[in-house]
Design an enzyme around this catalytic site. Structure first.
Site, mmCIF file in Angstrom:
data_model
loop_
_atom_site.group_PDB
_atom_site.id
_atom_site.type_symbol
_atom_site.label_atom_id
_atom_site.label_comp_id
_atom_site.label_asym_id
_atom_site.label_seq_id
_atom_site.Cartn_x
_atom_site.Cartn_y
_atom_site.Cartn_z
ATOM 1 N N HIS A 124 52.115 60.482 74.786
ATOM 2 C CA HIS A 124 53.446 60.643 75.385
ATOM 3 C C HIS A 124 53.356 61.741 76.453
ATOM 4 O O HIS A 124 52.504 62.627 76.365
ATOM 5 C CB HIS A 124 54.373 61.088 74.235
ATOM 6 C CG HIS A 124 55.825 61.165 74.540
ATOM 7 N ND1 HIS A 124 56.406 62.257 75.143
ATOM 8 C CD2 HIS A 124 56.847 60.300 74.283
ATOM 9 C CE1 HIS A 124 57.701 62.055 75.247
ATOM 10 N NE2 HIS A 124 58.001 60.883 74.726
ATOM 11 N N LYS A 227 63.335 62.254 64.404
ATOM 12 C CA LYS A 227 62.707 60.943 64.217
ATOM 13 C C LYS A 227 62.459 60.653 62.734
ATOM 14 O O LYS A 227 61.906 59.620 62.383
ATOM 15 C CB LYS A 227 61.390 60.876 64.991
ATOM 16 C CG LYS A 227 61.587 60.916 66.520
ATOM 17 C CD LYS A 227 60.290 60.743 67.226
ATOM 18 C CE LYS A 227 60.321 61.163 68.680
ATOM 19 N NZ LYS A 227 60.991 60.221 69.574
#
Ligand SMILES: Cc1ncc(COP(=O)(O)O)c(C=O)c1O
Length: 412
Positions: A124, A227
């Site tokens: 990422h 998350k």
């Protein structure tokens, strides 16, 4: 095999009972952020109702209560990832900040001119951009480990890129685009043999599978509460005590000092040295509730359920001949994220059309532009699952995809 009733679980998540565009919400974007069960919402509310005070600084009862919430969460996190000591658990605001902390504190001070930093191409942006800053400032070299046709990292590629010149390796344990589960234990063992330290971005791994940082022997492990059913704005950095001790503070100011004179400051001990300013205690309350909830269901249970669910989705999607799937085509080394493109349809159109059926998926570059370049696509659509998703939702998702080309006036 797993052992829980998904319908009971769904009752704990108020947001899942909503309708979107007059259809029941089918939320397939947990890779971006997960929903929160009632217990997490209640604990955050309760914190502000009866415990709110600035922690660590007050002698009065409320401040003691607030400190307890914060420090009990640290112990809970320590146990959850099996760290040796709470000194190794630093609270941050998210994975991105955790990775920046390592880059700016460790990277800027211990990486020298000519050193090599090895990254995974699937990382990422939050696990690429900070390292680019370090490499530029320190005149170090960035190297990337590339992937095979199904998005896996081969042993040959790892051994070609990691060498005695490597000072640091940073990789994700699960790709947020491809869903590939990477062999972090092998990378850590090999990198250590070469004398490098290893940073693991666990943003997509920890919410879905048991992680033991001691067994992994990871030097650093970063993740975000939001998350894994917890609130936004709260993250964790695990780091080995001996490394954290050597590193200078990242942010400075209140809370992280031992003594301050007009000219000089001595810093607090771990973990406080890395926690400047008033901290997010309600976030800690929420993360504690999330961890308790996950523990009650059992991480192995969650992994097993998601595996069946993803296999079901993957097999159905593989039957559609005008769909291209990125990442592993089988469940080997695969987690619950599926990226795909529909021939003749832009990924943004796919996401918008699915929204009309109440199905929430993501489209775009998924904050992984170097990976998209490597794959040769500008954007993909991505469905990502959590243990509150159902097989029936997958059916609706796949049926909706089959309607996309009709909506666009092409294909069947
Ligand atoms: C693999 C990975 N790393 C890092 C991040 C960044 O997480 P955050 O935005 O919570 O800092 C994400 C977010 O999607 C991710 O998927």
């Amino acid at each position: 095999m797993y052992n829980f009733d998904v319908n009971n679980i769904r009752r704990d998540f108020p947001i899942l009972n909503q309708k979107i565009n007059d259809q029941p919400l089918i939320y397939l974007d947990s890779g971006a952020t997960a929903h929160k069960p009632n217990i997490v919402l209640e604990e955050i509310k309760k914190y502000y109702e009866i415990k709110n005070a600035n922690p660590h600084r007050g002698a009065y009862q409320l401040s003691v209560l607030s400190t307890e919430v914060y420090e009990n969460t640290r112990e809970l996190v320590r146990g959850f990832i099996n760290a040796k000591s709470t000194k190794e658990i630093i609270f941050t605001k998210n994975t991105t900040e955790s990775l920046n902390l390592i880059a700016f504190s460790y990277g800027m001070n211990f990486i020298k001119e000519g050193d090599e930093i090895v990254l995974l191409i699937a990382n990422h942006h939050s696990n690429i951009v900070p390292w680019q800053q370090v490499a530029k400032t320190k005149r170090a070299h960035l190297k990337y480990m590339y992937l095979d046709d199904e998005g896996r990292l081969t042993e040959d590629e790892m051994k070609e890129k990691i060498s005695p010149k490597t000072k640091l390796v940073s990789l994700c344990d699960v790709s947020n685009v491809l869903g590939t589960v990477y062999p972090v234990k092998s990378v850590i063992d090999y990198a250590h043999k070469m004398g490098a330290i290893v940073v693991v971005d666990g943003a997509q791994g920890l919410p879905h599978r048991k992680v033991d940082v001691t067994e992994l022997d990871a030097d650093f492990y970063a993740f975000s509460a939001h998350k894994m059913l917890g609130p936004m704005g709260f993250g964790v950095l695990y780091g080995k005590e001996e490394l954290l001790n050597e590193m200078p503070p990242f942010l400075t100011g209140g809370n992280m000092i031992e003594y301050v004179s007009e000219e000089e400051t001595t810093f607090a001990e771990l973990p406080y040295k890395f926690e400047a300013g008033t901290q997010n205690v309600s976030g800690a309350a929420g993360l504690a509730a999330a961890i308790n909830y996950l523990n009650e269901i059992g991480m192995d249970n969650i992994t097993a359920y998601e595996k069946d669910l993803t296999a079901y989705a993957l097999n159905k999607l593989l039957e559609i001949d005008y769909l291209k799937i990125y990442g592993p085509k089988t469940m080997k080394d695969r987690g619950g994220v599926i990226s795909f493109t529909v021939e003749g349809a832009h990924p943004h159109d796919v996401a918008s059309i699915l929204d009309a059926y109440g199905v929430a998926i993501r489209s775009g570059h998924h904050c992984a532009r170097p990976l998209m370049n490597f794959l040769g696509v500008a954007a993909t659509s991505r469905a990502s699952f959590y243990f509150y998703n159902t097989f029936e939702e997958i059916d609706v998702f796949v049926d909706s995809i089959k309607k996309v080309r009709k909506w666009l006036g092409s294909g069947s």
